[in-house]
Write an enzyme that holds these catalytic residues in place. Structure first.
Site, PDB file in Angstrom:
ATOM      1  N   CYS A  54     -42.678  70.609  40.063  1.00 45.28           N
ATOM      2  CA  CYS A  54     -41.880  71.606  40.782  1.00 45.28           C
ATOM      3  C   CYS A  54     -41.853  72.928  40.007  1.00 45.28           C
ATOM      4  O   CYS A  54     -41.380  72.964  38.855  1.00 45.28           O
ATOM      5  CB  CYS A  54     -40.459  71.077  40.985  1.00 45.28           C
ATOM      6  SG  CYS A  54     -39.319  72.258  41.719  1.00 45.28           S
ATOM      7  N   CYS A  57     -38.302  73.999  39.018  1.00 46.56           N
ATOM      8  CA  CYS A  57     -37.774  73.169  37.936  1.00 46.56           C
ATOM      9  C   CYS A  57     -38.321  73.631  36.587  1.00 46.56           C
ATOM     10  O   CYS A  57     -37.593  73.638  35.572  1.00 46.56           O
ATOM     11  CB  CYS A  57     -38.144  71.708  38.170  1.00 46.56           C
ATOM     12  SG  CYS A  57     -37.486  71.019  39.709  1.00 46.56           S
TER      13      CYS A  57
END
Length: 277
Positions: A54, A57
């Site tokens: 991600c 993230c």
């Protein structure tokens, strides 16, 4: 004397390094998984759900570490959960977007939806802004029974996907062949589950046994039927006798009336006419 100073200095340096390692360990991000996730129910926590692939993230990773380093002054613990290695937790917390941050205190779960910078995260804890956020309802609480069932389904789906990848990549099985195997296994498991449920229902609610009457008449039944037939014949005979008797009486009455009519004119006397005054 010099040796004593050297030993004393060594002890001070060693103690400082040990204390620094301890503090750094206390202020580092705690990796949470299926085995130790219940630790967040004991204290106040901020937990991030992330995935290695991600981009958002990855952008939050450095800020999350800085936030964890200041967590000792806030009196909280900071953790993170990899949804790839712990799919059951992503199902338990109903994580639908990454990264997702939860505040946990006294078994109450609140989703953080503020800015993802260190100052906003610290303000959220210091000023207790989490009190303005509604907690997750009880029926959706991660430690509830129904969410435990959802977690099991998520783990099962992850295991099935891993098995599918193993059959297609390691064994060279075509994709349609893997799907066919899963379909057959699903049908067999459904049939087996249905059989088990039927057996359980028969044990819990056994069927009622009804006695079937025999079509062959017994001696007692034959005797009863013959008595009924005789009684019916007697009743019919009585009715016939009564009917014939009533017809005879009617005939006798009609004959007597005829005789009376034939005899009455002879017996009747003619009246003489009266003389006018």
């Amino acid at each position: 004397m010099a040796s004593n100073n050297w030993i004393f200095s060594f002890i001070i340096v060693f103690g400082f390094c040990t204390f620094s390692s301890y503090v750094e360990g206390q202020n580092s991000v705690v990796e949470l998984n299926e085995d130790n996730w219940t630790d967040m129910l004991k204290r106040e926590w901020m937990v991030e759900f992330y995935a290695p692939w991600c981009p958002a993230c990855k952008a939050l990773e450095g800020i999350w570490k800085e936030f964890a380093q200041h967590s000792s002054g806030l009196g909280i613990k900071v953790g993170k959960v990899d949804v790839i290695t712990s799919p059951g937790l992503s199902g338990r917390f109903m994580v639908t977007a990454l990264p997702t941050i939860f505040h946990v205190l006294n078994g109450e779960f609140r989703q953080y939806k503020g800015s993802r910078d260190r100052e906003s995260l610290m303000t959220f804890i210091e000023e207790r802004k989490w009190q303005q956020v509604d907690p997750v309802p009880g029926w959706k609480s991660p430690n509830s029974l129904q969410m435990s069932v959802v977690s099991s389904f998520f783990k099962l789906s992850q295991n099935l996907r891993d098995l599918h990848n193993k059959m297609t990549e390691d064994f060279g099985l075509p994709t349609w062949g893997s799907y066919l195997i899963f379909a057959i296994a699903t049908i067999l498991m459904g049939a087996l589950l249905g059989l088990v449920l039927v057996c359980l229902l028969d044990l819990i609610y056994p069927p009622k046994h009804t006695s079937v009457q025999s079509s062959v008449p017994t001696k007692t039944q034959k005797k009863k039927d013959s008595d009924d037939e005789l009684a019916d014949e007697d009743i019919r005979d009585d009715l016939v006798d009564d009917a014939s008797q009533s017809e005879g009486e009617k005939q006798t009455d009609s004959e007597s009336d005829q005789d009376y009519k034939t005899q009455s004119p002879n017996k009747m006397k003619k009246r003489r006419p009266r003389r006018a005054d």
